[in-house]
Design an enzyme around this catalytic site. Structure first.
Site, PDB file in Angstrom:
ATOM      1  N   CYS A 142       0.797  -1.204   0.034  1.00 24.02           N
ATOM      2  CA  CYS A 142      -0.093  -0.199  -0.042  1.00 24.02           C
ATOM      3  C   CYS A 142       0.938   1.315  -0.083  1.00 24.02           C
ATOM      4  O   CYS A 142       0.405   2.253  -0.385  1.00 24.02           O
ATOM      5  CB  CYS A 142      -0.981  -0.064   1.192  1.00 24.02           C
ATOM      6  SG  CYS A 142      -1.764  -1.509   1.252  1.00 24.02           S
ATOM      7  N   HIS A 149      -4.081   6.297   0.048  1.00 24.55           N
ATOM      8  CA  HIS A 149      -4.162   5.062  -0.293  1.00 24.55           C
ATOM      9  C   HIS A 149      -5.587   4.621   0.057  1.00 24.55           C
ATOM     10  O   HIS A 149      -6.028   5.148   1.160  1.00 24.55           O
ATOM     11  CB  HIS A 149      -3.151   4.125   0.494  1.00 24.55           C
ATOM     12  CG  HIS A 149      -3.654   2.719   0.578  1.00 24.55           C
ATOM     13  ND1 HIS A 149      -3.755   2.068  -0.709  1.00 24.55           N
ATOM     14  CD2 HIS A 149      -3.991   2.053   1.370  1.00 24.55           C
ATOM     15  CE1 HIS A 149      -4.070   0.739  -0.080  1.00 24.55           C
ATOM     16  NE2 HIS A 149      -4.151   0.789   1.226  1.00 24.55           N
ATOM     17  N   ASN A 209      -9.682  -2.482  -2.644  1.00 23.80           N
ATOM     18  CA  ASN A 209      -8.611  -1.758  -2.235  1.00 23.80           C
ATOM     19  C   ASN A 209      -7.196  -2.504  -3.289  1.00 23.80           C
ATOM     20  O   ASN A 209      -7.216  -3.575  -3.413  1.00 23.80           O
ATOM     21  CB  ASN A 209      -8.303  -2.268  -0.993  1.00 23.80           C
ATOM     22  CG  ASN A 209      -7.017  -1.880  -0.393  1.00 23.80           C
ATOM     23  OD1 ASN A 209      -5.873  -1.599  -1.041  1.00 23.80           O
ATOM     24  ND2 ASN A 209      -6.771  -1.913   0.931  1.00 23.80           N
TER      25      ASN A 209
END
Lengths: 96, 363
Positions: free
Chosen positions: B123, B270, B301
């Protein structure tokens, strides 16, 4: 904002969360109810978001209730309803 | 303290390609044992709605990144031979060895004079990758291609209710050029390996070599299931970590750049989950127009591709015809976190592309 106001908000948010959670132990909670162990992690987030939203409505300010101990079973400020009220009151006094 | 400033590198193009299969959370709710109430709660707090994954396990992150890179080359008439370096940031390489970036050098038709290497990050990977690209430009290279992303559906077990419903597959390509017009860019980066166990694929490395036992499906107290070859996330610890470090990081980078929060046009974070993004937006007192948070809801995600993915999904038109000062911020596995302040000045950034599987994906 005093302790009674915070207490009212906390009980109202728990009641609202429990409409979906349907946890028998949260039907008639008292200040001694061990809140954290009755909630799954999503419900802890719901609780925190609910409190933050209610405080923002009342104060027109965002007061962050979540902290780095929120999800830690040993150090969470949300261990019991009483500890939650005391912690939120301290945050409101400090940041509000 | 890892704080760096550059003024000679510029982002010229960003393209993101997502997996070809859209999965609505309702379709897979039974995998996780969600009832209707739980589903409603998760939609509200975490932003679960749908995600895009690859339909065929032979489609790798490199396929999505190559698709994105070819779009840049074709649309901007870029000669692949003009690329001096290729950086691939991912946790899902084609092979354990060699580096995927070197394989991509050939598949993209880049010169054999190209530097090509992989960075293993999730991430926070976009920030680290961008930093590497800016450092190479600063050291004299003219043009760098940064590829970031993951096929998260490969490492998240289908019944892991803590992780799988969050994850989307995506691969972005970002073109960074030497800029004749100085643009000030700032980076701050952090690492804390003491938390490495909170986001981890335990089996398959040298510390815990792969054995057939790693394929055994294990059930955990919270009702989730996974194998040792799958990613594990301790959601509570990651939540605590994020709340602790991310808001501070904004203060730190703004101070480093001598800027105020209102000097920033867009906060591009993020896309971990809706709660985290809303929390940060409220804390910074930034409205949602300036801190887009819909990626996790629509696409999932996307790990290191979630920041470029957000630009392509929600700011495509704006960044294509304006100049904006932005903050990028990534945080997650490692644990690691970093932020960058730079400018997006009339860049090429089309809407998100959906991958079209093709013959040759297995190669």
């Amino acid at each position: 904002m005093n302790r009674e106001n915070i207490k009212e908000i906390v009980f109202s948010v728990i009641s609202s969360i429990n409409e979906e959670l349907n946890n028998q132990n949260l039907k008639d909670p008292t200040e001694d109810t061990l809140l954290f162990e009755e909630l799954d992690s999503m419900a802890v987030l719901d609780f925190v978001m609910g409190i933050e939203d209610e405080l923002q409505k009342l104060t027109n300010e965002y007061i962050q209730i979540a902290n780095e101990h929120t999800m830690d079973p040993n150090t969470t400020p949300f261990k019991s309803i009483k500890s939650s009220i005391d912690y939120i009151l301290s945050k409101v006094s400090q940041d509000g | 303290m890892a704080k760096l400033k550059f003024n000679n590198a510029k982002i010229k193009a960003i393209v993101t390609t997502v997996g070809d299969k859209r999965v609505a959370i309702e379709e897979e709710a039974s995998n996780y044992g969600y009832d209707e109430r739980t589903l409603k709660r998760l939609k509200r707090s975490m932003g679960f709605e749908s995600r895009y994954i690859v339909s065929d396990k032979s489609i790798c992150t490199s396929n999505l990144c190559i698709e994105s890179a070819k779009d840049i080359f074709n649309s901007l008439s870029i000669d692949p031979k003009s690329i001096d370096a290729l950086i691939f940031v991912s946790q899902t390489p084609d092979y354990k060895a060699p580096s995927t970036a070197i394989i991509m050098q050939d598949r993209l038709g880049l010169s054999t004079d190209t530097i090509a290497y992989d960075i293993n990050l999730g991430c926070s990977g976009y920030i680290n990758g961008l930093l590497n690209a800016f450092m190479l430009i600063n050291s004299g290279l003219n043009r760098v291609l940064l590829c970031v992303g993951d096929i998260s559906s490969q490492f998240a077990y289908k019944e892991d209710k803590n992780l799988t419903p969050l994850m989307g597959d995506a691969g972005s390509a970002i073109l960074i050029d030497n800029s004749s017009n100085p643009i000030d860019s700032y980076f701050v980066l952090h690492s804390d390996g003491s938390g490495y166990e909170h986001l981890i694929i335990p089996s398959g490395g040298c510390r815990q070599p792969f054995t057939t036992e790693a394929l055994e499906i294990k059930s955990y107290e919270d009702g989730s299931k996974r194998r040792d070859i799958d990613m594990y996330m301790n959601g509570a610890e990651i939540f605590n970590f994020t709340i602790k470090v991310v808001p501070k990081m904004f203060e730190e980078i703004l101070e480093f750049a001598s800027l105020q929060k209102n000097d920033i046009d867009y906060y591009l974070l993020h896309q971990a989950n809706r709660y985290i993004l809303q929390n940060i937006a409220k804390r910074l007192d930034i409205d949602e127009d300036r801190l887009p948070m819909g990626t996790v809801t629509q696409y999932g995600n996307q790990n290191s591709a979630s920041i470029p993915g957000t630009i392509n999904a929600f700011l495509s038109k704006r960044v294509s015809s304006n100049r904006y000062r932005v903050i990028f911020a990534g945080f997650g596995i490692g644990l690691s976190w970093g932020a960058c302040i730079t400018e997006l000045d009339n860049i090429y950034a089309p809407k998100i592309k959906i991958y079209q599987p093709k013959q040759g994906d297995r190669e």
